[in-house]
Scaffold this motif. Structure first.
Motif, PDB file in Angstrom:
ATOM      1  N   MET A  89       6.409 -24.795  -8.775  1.00  0.00           N
ATOM      2  CA  MET A  89       6.267 -24.507  -7.357  1.00  0.00           C
ATOM      3  C   MET A  89       5.300 -23.345  -7.146  1.00  0.00           C
ATOM      4  O   MET A  89       4.437 -23.369  -6.262  1.00  0.00           O
ATOM      5  CB  MET A  89       7.618 -24.183  -6.723  1.00  0.00           C
ATOM      6  N   PHE A  90       5.422 -22.303  -7.971  1.00  0.00           N
ATOM      7  CA  PHE A  90       4.520 -21.163  -7.853  1.00  0.00           C
ATOM      8  C   PHE A  90       3.107 -21.520  -8.313  1.00  0.00           C
ATOM      9  O   PHE A  90       2.133 -20.951  -7.822  1.00  0.00           O
ATOM     10  CB  PHE A  90       5.077 -19.972  -8.646  1.00  0.00           C
ATOM     11  N   VAL A  91       2.994 -22.454  -9.254  1.00  0.00           N
ATOM     12  CA  VAL A  91       1.679 -22.960  -9.636  1.00  0.00           C
ATOM     13  C   VAL A  91       0.990 -23.572  -8.415  1.00  0.00           C
ATOM     14  O   VAL A  91      -0.187 -23.311  -8.142  1.00  0.00           O
ATOM     15  CB  VAL A  91       1.800 -24.006 -10.766  1.00  0.00           C
ATOM     16  N   GLY A  92       1.717 -24.387  -7.655  1.00  0.00           N
ATOM     17  CA  GLY A  92       1.163 -24.994  -6.451  1.00  0.00           C
ATOM     18  C   GLY A  92       0.788 -23.959  -5.414  1.00  0.00           C
ATOM     19  O   GLY A  92      -0.249 -24.072  -4.741  1.00  0.00           O
ATOM     20  N   LEU A  93       1.609 -22.923  -5.286  1.00  0.00           N
ATOM     21  CA  LEU A  93       1.356 -21.867  -4.309  1.00  0.00           C
ATOM     22  C   LEU A  93       0.039 -21.159  -4.607  1.00  0.00           C
ATOM     23  O   LEU A  93      -0.750 -20.865  -3.697  1.00  0.00           O
ATOM     24  CB  LEU A  93       2.513 -20.864  -4.333  1.00  0.00           C
ATOM     25  N   ILE A  94      -0.228 -20.886  -5.876  1.00  0.00           N
ATOM     26  CA  ILE A  94      -1.466 -20.210  -6.265  1.00  0.00           C
ATOM     27  C   ILE A  94      -2.659 -21.166  -6.211  1.00  0.00           C
ATOM     28  O   ILE A  94      -3.706 -20.841  -5.651  1.00  0.00           O
ATOM     29  CB  ILE A  94      -1.326 -19.604  -7.678  1.00  0.00           C
ATOM     30  N   ALA A  95      -2.484 -22.361  -6.785  1.00  0.00           N
ATOM     31  CA  ALA A  95      -3.594 -23.317  -6.871  1.00  0.00           C
ATOM     32  C   ALA A  95      -4.114 -23.715  -5.498  1.00  0.00           C
ATOM     33  O   ALA A  95      -5.325 -23.908  -5.307  1.00  0.00           O
ATOM     34  CB  ALA A  95      -3.146 -24.559  -7.641  1.00  0.00           C
TER      35      ALA A  95
END
Length: 291
Positions: A89-95
């Motif tokens: 989820m945090f990967v998506g937030l940054i990407a």
């Protein structure tokens, strides 16, 4: 005015989660939300325009305070039970915000020599993220509070200095210094109406604030004098953080992980990032017209 206030509460909520969650940079989330430079201005000279600063920070503090409850009791459960999917989820937030930061690099006058700063930031952020893996494994064995006031103060100061640096995770610094899990233990105690560790929290927060003020002035100067280099470095920090989180997620042994839950959380992170970019752009455009 009310929309700005509510939006900053929303920002504060995710900013709080990024601070509490291991391996995630609060500064990167602030960049995603479009409030990083405002926070840098305030932290570098907190007493200038004090009333305006308080009005800006108040909804962020409310949102961050609200996020503490679901993190300690909710997100902590997600990290314990669905850890890999939560990381995604945090990967998506940054990407989801990388294209916006890339646009800022182009607008601020990119030069090829700035690439060295971006590469250095990428390697540094990646190293810190990967180093947190062994730190988390060792620190997770901590039982109870188990640290003295000198180490608590030093950990708070170090975390505060790291906090304004894009890509640096406040919680990662605390984990590496053995302070993170005792603080989570203390937070759970306070939320269960046991206030034995409340003075420890105030001391820790004071040290964090001192560290943020010390670091912010230097970072603000770099943004003002060398915006192209600063934005390229930020892009490197964000890319390095993203790669580091992916490596951490890959190395996790999560028996509850499924590709469905992982993709769902990744899409949720991308969606939240898109909301921040869209709403932040609308509010900034409105503020520009008011000015």
């Amino acid at each position: 005015m009310i929309k700005n206030f509510l939006f900053r509460i929303f920002c504060g909520f995710f900013l709080g989660l990024s601070i509490f969650a291991p391996g995630f940079s609060g500064s990167v989330v602030a960049i995603i939300m479009g409030i990083y430079k405002d926070l840098l201005d305030i932290a570098s000279n907190p007493l200038k325009n004090l009333k305006k600063n308080i009005l800006f920070l108040l909804p962020l503090i409310i949102g961050a305070g609200v996020s503490a409850v679901p993190f300690v009791f909710g997100f902590k459960y997600l990290f314990d039970t669905y850890e890999k999917a939560t990381y995604l989820m945090f990967v998506g937030l940054i990407a989801g915000n990388l294209p916006v930061i890339f646009g800022s690099v182009k607008k601020s006058g990119y030069k090829q020599k700035y690439l060295f700063g971006g590469i250095g930031a990428f390697v540094f952020a990646l190293f810190v993220s990967v180093a947190a893996i062994s730190g988390m494994q060792a620190a997770a064995q901590t039982d109870g509070f188990g640290i003295g006031l000198p180490m608590l103060s030093l950990g708070g100061l170090a975390a505060g200095i790291a906090a304004p640096v894009p890509g640096m995770s406040l919680s990662t610094v605390l984990i590496l210094m053995g302070v993170y899990y005792p603080l989570i233990f203390a937070a759970e105690s306070i939320m269960r109406m046991s206030f034995d560790y409340l003075p420890h929290f105030f001391l820790f927060l004071l040290c964090v604030a001192a560290g943020i003020v010390l670091a912010s002035r230097g970072i603000k100067t770099i943004f003002e004098k060398y915006p192209g280099f600063a934005n390229t470095t930020v892009l490197g920090f964000m890319a390095g953080s993203l790669a580091g989180i992916l490596i951490q997620a890959h190395n996790l042994n999560d028996p509850n992980f499924t590709w469905f839950s992982g993709i769902a959380m990744l899409v949720a992170g991308l969606a939240v990032s898109a909301v921040f970019v869209f709403v932040g752009a609308k509010l900034n455009a409105g503020n520009d017209r008011d000015d």
